[in-house]
Design an enzyme around this catalytic site. Sequence first.
Site, mmCIF file in Angstrom:
data_model
loop_
_atom_site.group_PDB
_atom_site.id
_atom_site.type_symbol
_atom_site.label_atom_id
_atom_site.label_comp_id
_atom_site.label_asym_id
_atom_site.label_seq_id
_atom_site.Cartn_x
_atom_site.Cartn_y
_atom_site.Cartn_z
ATOM 1 N N CYS A 19 0.780 -1.206 0.000
ATOM 2 C CA CYS A 19 0.000 0.000 0.000
ATOM 3 C C CYS A 19 0.815 1.259 0.000
ATOM 4 C CB CYS A 19 -0.843 0.012 1.262
ATOM 5 S SG CYS A 19 -1.213 -1.608 1.867
ATOM 6 N N ASN A 252 1.467 -1.159 5.992
ATOM 7 C CA ASN A 252 1.920 -1.503 4.662
ATOM 8 C C ASN A 252 2.884 -2.656 4.835
ATOM 9 O OD1 ASN A 252 3.068 -1.731 2.160
ATOM 10 N ND2 ASN A 252 4.045 0.278 2.161
ATOM 11 N N GLY A 253 2.457 -3.838 4.440
ATOM 12 C CA GLY A 253 3.341 -4.983 4.592
ATOM 13 C C GLY A 253 2.581 -6.267 4.795
ATOM 14 N N MET A 499 20.294 -29.537 -10.902
ATOM 15 C CA MET A 499 19.180 -30.019 -11.707
ATOM 16 C C MET A 499 17.927 -30.112 -10.827
ATOM 17 S SD MET A 499 20.625 -30.139 -14.615
ATOM 18 C CE MET A 499 19.369 -30.789 -15.701
ATOM 19 N N GLU A 913 20.036 -15.288 -15.838
ATOM 20 C CA GLU A 913 20.327 -14.050 -15.119
ATOM 21 C C GLU A 913 21.758 -13.580 -15.250
ATOM 22 O OE1 GLU A 913 20.605 -13.914 -10.878
ATOM 23 O OE2 GLU A 913 20.342 -16.070 -10.710
ATOM 24 N N LYS A 964 14.795 -23.253 -5.950
ATOM 25 C CA LYS A 964 15.210 -22.568 -4.724
ATOM 26 C C LYS A 964 14.455 -21.257 -4.531
ATOM 27 C CE LYS A 964 19.260 -20.984 -7.241
ATOM 28 N NZ LYS A 964 20.681 -20.717 -7.265
ATOM 29 N N CYS A 1129 22.793 -33.674 -22.159
ATOM 30 C CA CYS A 1129 22.799 -33.784 -20.696
ATOM 31 C C CYS A 1129 22.394 -35.187 -20.281
ATOM 32 C CB CYS A 1129 21.842 -32.755 -20.099
ATOM 33 S SG CYS A 1129 21.493 -33.032 -18.363
ATOM 34 N N CYS A 1135 26.310 -29.909 -11.927
ATOM 35 C CA CYS A 1135 26.449 -28.566 -12.504
ATOM 36 C C CYS A 1135 27.196 -27.640 -11.549
ATOM 37 C CB CYS A 1135 25.086 -27.954 -12.785
ATOM 38 S SG CYS A 1135 23.893 -29.084 -13.464
ATOM 39 N N CYS A 1140 30.848 -30.943 -15.578
ATOM 40 C CA CYS A 1140 29.928 -31.600 -16.503
ATOM 41 C C CYS A 1140 30.726 -32.278 -17.622
ATOM 42 C CB CYS A 1140 28.965 -30.582 -17.083
ATOM 43 S SG CYS A 1140 27.874 -31.279 -18.333
#
Lengths: 1505, 495
Positions: A19, A252-253, A499, A913, A964, A1129, A1135, A1140
């Site tokens: 909020c 707010n939370g 994996m 990423e 994760k 693979c 990994c 690998c």
Amino acid sequence: MRENKNKGVYVPSMEHDACGIGFVANLKGKKSHSVVTNAMEMLMNMEHRGAVGSDPGTGDGAGILIQMPHVFFKEKCKNLGFDLPEFGKYGVGMIFFPEDEAVREECRYILNKHIGELGFELLGYRKVPTHNEHIGVTAKSIEPWIEQLFVRHKTITNPAELERKIYVLKKYTSHFVGHNIEENKNEFYFLSFSYKTIVYKGQLRTNQVVPYFSDLDDERVETALALVHSRFSTNTFPKWKLAQPFKYIAHNGEINTIRGNINWMSSKESLMESSNFIKEDIDRLLPICDTEHSDSANLDSIIEILVLGGRSITHALMMVIPEAWQDNKHMPEYKKSFYAYHASLMEPWDGPASICFTDGNVVGATLDRNGLRPSRYCLTTDDMVIMASEAGALRVDQSKVVMKGRLQPGKMFVADLSQGRIISDEELKKDICTRKPYKKWLDEYAISIRDLPLVDNFEFQYDESTLIQRQIAHGFTSEDFKMILQPMVDQKTEPLGSMGADTPLAVLSDQSQHLSGYFKQLFAQVSNPPIDPIRERLVMSLQGSFGATKNILDETPEHCRQIYLKQPILKNSQLVKLIGLDSPFFKSKVIECTFNANAGKGALEDAIDYICYKAENAVRYGINVLVLSDRTMNANLAPIPSLLFVGAVNHHLIRKRLRAKTGIVVEAGDVRETHHFATLIGYGATAINPYLTFETLVSLKKQDVFRKKMENVEIFQNYIEAINYGLLKIFSKMGISTIQSYQGAQIFEALGINKKVINKCFFRTVSRIGGIGFNEIARETLVRHKMAFPKIPLPKQRLEVGGLYQWKRRGEHHLFNPDTIDLLQQATRNQDYKLYMEYAKRINDQTKKAATLRGLLKFKKRNSIPIEEVEPKENIFRRFATGAMSFGSISYEAHSTLAVAMNRIGGKSNSGEGGEDEIRFEKKPNGDWERSSIKQVASGRFGVTSHYLTNASELQIKMAQGAKPGEGGQLPGYKVDDWIGRVRHSTPGVGLISPPPHHDIYSIEDLAQLIHDLKNSNRDARINVKLVAETGVGTIAAGVAKAKADVVLISGWDGGTGASPISSIRHTGLPWELGLSEAHQTLVKNKLRDRIVVQADGQLKTGRDLAIAALLGAEEWGVATAALVTEGCIMMRKCHMNTCPVGIATQNHELRKLFSGKPEHVINLFKFLAEELREIMAELGFATVDDMIGRSDVLRMRKNIDHWKIKTVDLSGILYREKTDPESVNYCNKVQDHVLEKALDWKILEAARPALENGESVKLELPITNVDRTAGTILSNEISKKYKGEGLPEGTIHVKFRGSAGQSFGAFGARGIKLELEGEANDYFGKGLSGGQLFVYPDREAKFVPEEQIIIGNVAFYGATSGEAYIRGQAGERFCVRNSGAKAVVEGIGDHGCEYMTGGVAVVLGKTGRNFAAGMSGGTAYVFDPDQRFGSYCNMGMVDFDEMDKEDHTVLKTLLENHKKYTKSTVAKEILDRWKSSVKHFIKVMPKDYKRILLERKEKLKQAI
Amino acid sequence: MGKPTGFLEFGRELPGKRAPKERVHDFKEIYLDFGEEQINEQAARCMDCGTPFCHKGCPLGNIIPEFNDAVYHKDWEQAIDILHSTNNFPEFTGRICPAPCEASCVLGINKPPVTIELLEKTIIEKAYKLGYVKPEIPKVRTSKKVAVIGSGPSGLSAAAQLNKAGHWVIVFERADAPGGLLRYGIPDFKLEKWVVQRRVDIMKAEGVIFKPGVNVGVDISMTSIMEDFDAVVLCTGSTIPRDMRLKGRKLKGVHFAMEFLTQQNKRVAGVEVTSEDVIIAKGKSVIVIGGGDTGSDCVGTANRQEAKSILQLELLPKPAESRTEKDPWPKYPTILRTSTSHEEGCERQWSILTKEFIGDENGNLKAIRVSDIQWGTGMRGRPEYIEIEGSGREIPCELALLAVGFVHGETDKFNEWKEFELDEKGNILTNGQYKTNIEKVFAAGDIHRGQSLVVWAIAEGREAAREIDIYLMGNSFLEARDDSLINMVSHTPKP
């Protein structure tokens, strides 16, 4: 919460909101109507923090709390025919009545009756004038009937006493109506009932509040303070009463621990006594908290009782939301004692919280220990105090500003209107903390477990002869030794894996499962941030205590008579101490938790009941340390799963309101993994002794398996440390900081447990697919027991192999096993569809071995169509994406092969990423394109530059990852080679950390902001938000849709990873079947489905998987593991080790050469998937995928399920289909309106045309306000389009702004822009800065001392990659977080400065907050520290303080000279004027890793010369 | 796992062999010892795969990465414990197994695979040496008695497992000593017989009773066995050799390979060969027909008997030197395999069709007639051959050994008592759980499976023992190959 009555998988208790909040007050208490209008104006200027759903007229809720407008009411009531007494002698209740007249009158009848019963006199009712012409259809559809009630008391004259009696009347009546009037449907509701304050609120947009309540427009409505709130809800189901403010607070939370808090409260209530309330009234108040209401409403309720019980509102807030005190070396002793003492009364209500509060006299705001919500305030010369989520929300004359500031983590900002002054946090808390001798009380009464007397002549014997039998009975496997216990002892942390999980869910597994395997950890995503338990360890705590809780309305020395533990794992010696307790104050009792192995059906449940009965009696008798033990198990007595008996006893004691009177110690043989501990604590255990694991460790030592020789003590200590580490990680992934609030908070969803077990042992845990009951649990336990004690024992007993983390023939089933991997590889290499179908059959047909929920489903028979009538596979290709795998986690070869394949067929690959090399942005001569269409934006922001964002068709915000969720990541230095370093804008050889949260997404409105930023950075790209399935993902998805994402991706729990703690891979998140259907159902219910594309991923392996995903609501699919398998693979699951052997998940040059995947193979996979899908479509009679989406009615559960566990599963919730209007569609056919046309950048672009076209310099001036967000980003996008990564020459486009800039000022600012801001700015200043220049200094009118005031908000320069910035004044928390290349000068900062920084330079010329340089692995910081206080504020984990050399002097001096030049900083001037002496006061903060690499390079260079 | 980067640091190495010239003078072990450091390096090459294909490739389901790791850590006790959990006789498979595990080793995708068989042999020999192989005597005896008929690898493994479960086990063997093919089929230079006897002795100490020299059906009737025992398992092997119905087959000097091999094994064992037809290769031109392992054993044996010349003929074409696209990893590839016997000297010819045995006037073999053939693909896509015109020729020889496989076992032996149901290949048909159509009677090994590998025979014996245990007790706590024990126990219905 109400029981989930709808048929789908949507869970109403999971609604979230975030909020805009704030208040306006006159410090001297002078009442005026302008306070109302100012507050409302402020609220409207934060409209972008709220949201609207499918119905644009309906907001999520907004409201205002003001002081009682006595004059106004007096006149109004007179007109109504009754007189009000003087102020303070009457109370006004603001009430939502049910719309239905009969029900309404029934409620009124009860209310009136209670008024009389409690000695009140009814003065009258007033229908509140409301005007609903402009409110939305949805809001109108359930608009309540609103009246004001006026009462006075016949005997009570004291206002404070009146307030308490009113409170009793309110609670009593609310409970009574709730229980007795069925038709009320929970509509009867007191917005407020007080003599001094009143609340106006509703399901309104901010600009509708005043028109709707015309009272507020009346000049006679005067107040000295006004608290306002606008809500951004993740859903749009109309609910008027969820609007805020409540009676005392606006929040707010999120309260992450709400379930536990309510459970604890229910036991504490039974102990309540107060001289302020008579006994009967206390009974009328109960329950204080309940699950019917939102977390914020419950927080308000607890504050209310504490305040009316006699504490000040500030005291109450300190008790409920304490600062991080345990490890705070800067906190004065008296305050620590205060918190330590109150910890024995109340566990923290934990979660992100920014709270504005008032008791009608004191008004203030506070932030929780993490401080993850923005709050800015200012005070003017005419006594106006303004506090809001954003600076500049209420325009003020800058020349009148006396003071500006931001709320800091754990701090309170208080204006006392009666005293007419601001009370500083320090003064206020010192006053509260020293009212009672808390320290003395603690010294006298609190006991550490260390101090308990040692018990002589008692030692548990390690019984080696029966060890293996007990290990088998408790489900140990040899894999546990190798994969879990041994690494824990060796490394003191949780072991890593890689994996995804392709093993069956516990309820589908043939193998005997640990009961905790049925519980999936919940995690924070979007609506609340996870915490980094390593780098932000200072907010975390594992300290707990034993003993009885006492009356929370009182405070006595005895309250802290408790036994304190530093962490929850008990060594044997500690357990013995506890068992031996027998004093007037502490008594313990051991209850045996086993059941007769031969007694047949019902034995387990009977045993549980008996244990509960014994526990209850013990507690009633005064036992306050209850030890639940399975140690006495033997050939006839089977151990009860510890989670089951702990849950049962915990809930039994809660039901009997006895829970707060005792601690629960678990002595169990089946506890070994972190997840086991977490579930036990989450369901109420105070401390745990894993005796069998300790014995096992001793036996492993004898086998010499550990890396080095250790004594038992050290082995146990290492193991405990590893578990502690893991526990902190599990708490933190939900954003919970302390064990005290995690205990009993039930942060899990059950998957495969039936209602009966849930109700008895895990009450109110979400469990949506039914599952096993007591008999099945008994059977599962007895199988192990029987194995352990066979009638005819084998000469040698062995443990099971396990096979969870590696495929094992005698172990758990894996969908990817040698057969399926081989088949898929051969099929795609040889373009053999027949062979592919052989593969698909083995995955799809789960009649023999079940693995997934979809494996239990079957298509209904329908009229089929010829396959020629089904849309061609080329149409389907565009719906495919490959998973987000970073360059870094996988090799260049593997990464670019996927990209080429997807570009060839028109699908999308995902950068992951780790950034992307610019060379891949251009097509190759042969027409192939290695560009990833989807560019990911994750919390690490590696390589996220304007140029990167510009070169994408889709931008994906990774909120969580299936393997994760709620955790960050780490790329070890040895994996960061030169290439990866360059792409990630970091230093080769230096490790990189991705924080658990995005530091610009702490809530849903923040996500909306990032979506807005990214849309500005690339208007042609779709914005995709990646979520992981968990309870409540549906409401989050709705929120994401409202935050204007174009795509929402629902990932399953089982998705892959390059590295993740193995407990996270297995125990967090839910299958996408659940998440996807929940998301689809919720979006349809909210009429939002047509504006957002829904994507699903997570171990999608076959065309049938795609078909089921489509039928459950997904129009696009992501495939990752299967695509990797086609590239070669073989599921090494190494990994994370860089080894690998097929060149995929490695950066080793030798191994990369072994990569043998080809784009053709990957293309074959997608062709086959599409072909199989088309065959299914033909069979089911669907010509297009669009027709299939959301048609869950075409699915049913297989009938041929006879497995004793699997047949208890019920998937009807997943298959439920929301009813829709005939015209509404099940898929996305609309475009989100991103409202970019309002952007300030269009004006700049207009003026900057000569620069963009010809590179000519331009300069312009513009005003700016806080609603002008993301200034300069569209401009940067245009620069990147034309001038690529290079940008324009520095300063080509110079824009000068004046005013209060909105959030994300200069975000992703490209090289060539120079943004100068006179005034101030909000959060995310310079986020992702990509070469641009930013200057900010106070308004020319401002009178305050700039360096003492805050000028830019939190999280400035997050993920900046290059550029420079000069800030005349202070910045908030997390300055330069994850900066990898920008240079910035600032005159003071808050906590966590330079966190995770990997490059660039930060110069701080003033104070820094705590935890500076946490996780900082690169770059340099120079901190001016003439008072020599900086040392203790710096986190020295990864950095050193270094001597400055000549080079440093030059760098620093240049920056300071620039700072002086651009911002006229007097601070810089003074330092420069006395350079020789002042330079000595600079401390150079240098990351150790970075220094090592720089030295190595210098050495190399020397050698080269 | 031992060493994550071991496979990058070390290459595949095998122990050395005695020189062919030296070893053809005896029937002793061919391989030399391997140093501990070297074996350690070989173990370090194992990658401890997330999906260990070797573990799938092994018919016994040996848990290969685990014992490799134990070897790396020099924990021999642990290593043998893991190995014994799936394989009763690693000393046999460690010597004579064609190692399908190595063919499917993940390292084999692009590098030479881990030396799994060598590691297996090393573990068991080390374990014997260190005293870790001790008789494991059942703690509790059931009252059940089981007869095992046949003491080859399947009979032995069935007996060992059944004994472990506490049953009384009696093994009947018609030959004079237990071991079946292990004792009288496989030459000593591949498997010295003390290795077999060592294991038999352990089993005896564990309580298994051996009755050699008892031919069930001849010396003792099946009826009386059925009366005395609670269950019977037939492990009599696939003993009927495939014949070649060619002209001249009856000539002296044309023999089945197994006759030849058995005689030699007996000689080595010091047992008098009583057969009237003594087969000796000395000084003769020997032709071995059949290019498989048995043929290769004949080559090695003939060399040791000092044959004048040895020629081995194979109908199929010469295989490629290394894996082709036709049988990609992880399949067991058809490639040219050169055995130690081949190294010792012999000529090999492929794509040869044997047409006729030619005798002299005394009925002694003097030559065989052969033709070259050309392989192609037939109408149904199956490989077919055609004779190459004009390639017919005679090759002189005095001893021809037929090593072209076995058809099935002696399944009709008990026909007078009861008839077993057979599958289309003539092997005993079972219900999928090793149970035959006759109550109480089970079958395992080659008589059930047809001619196969020793490792398969051991696997069948183990699995059959489990089924018999369940049959007798309602449940079994013996390890199963393809599923966890807990799972098996939880699923087996109560009797």
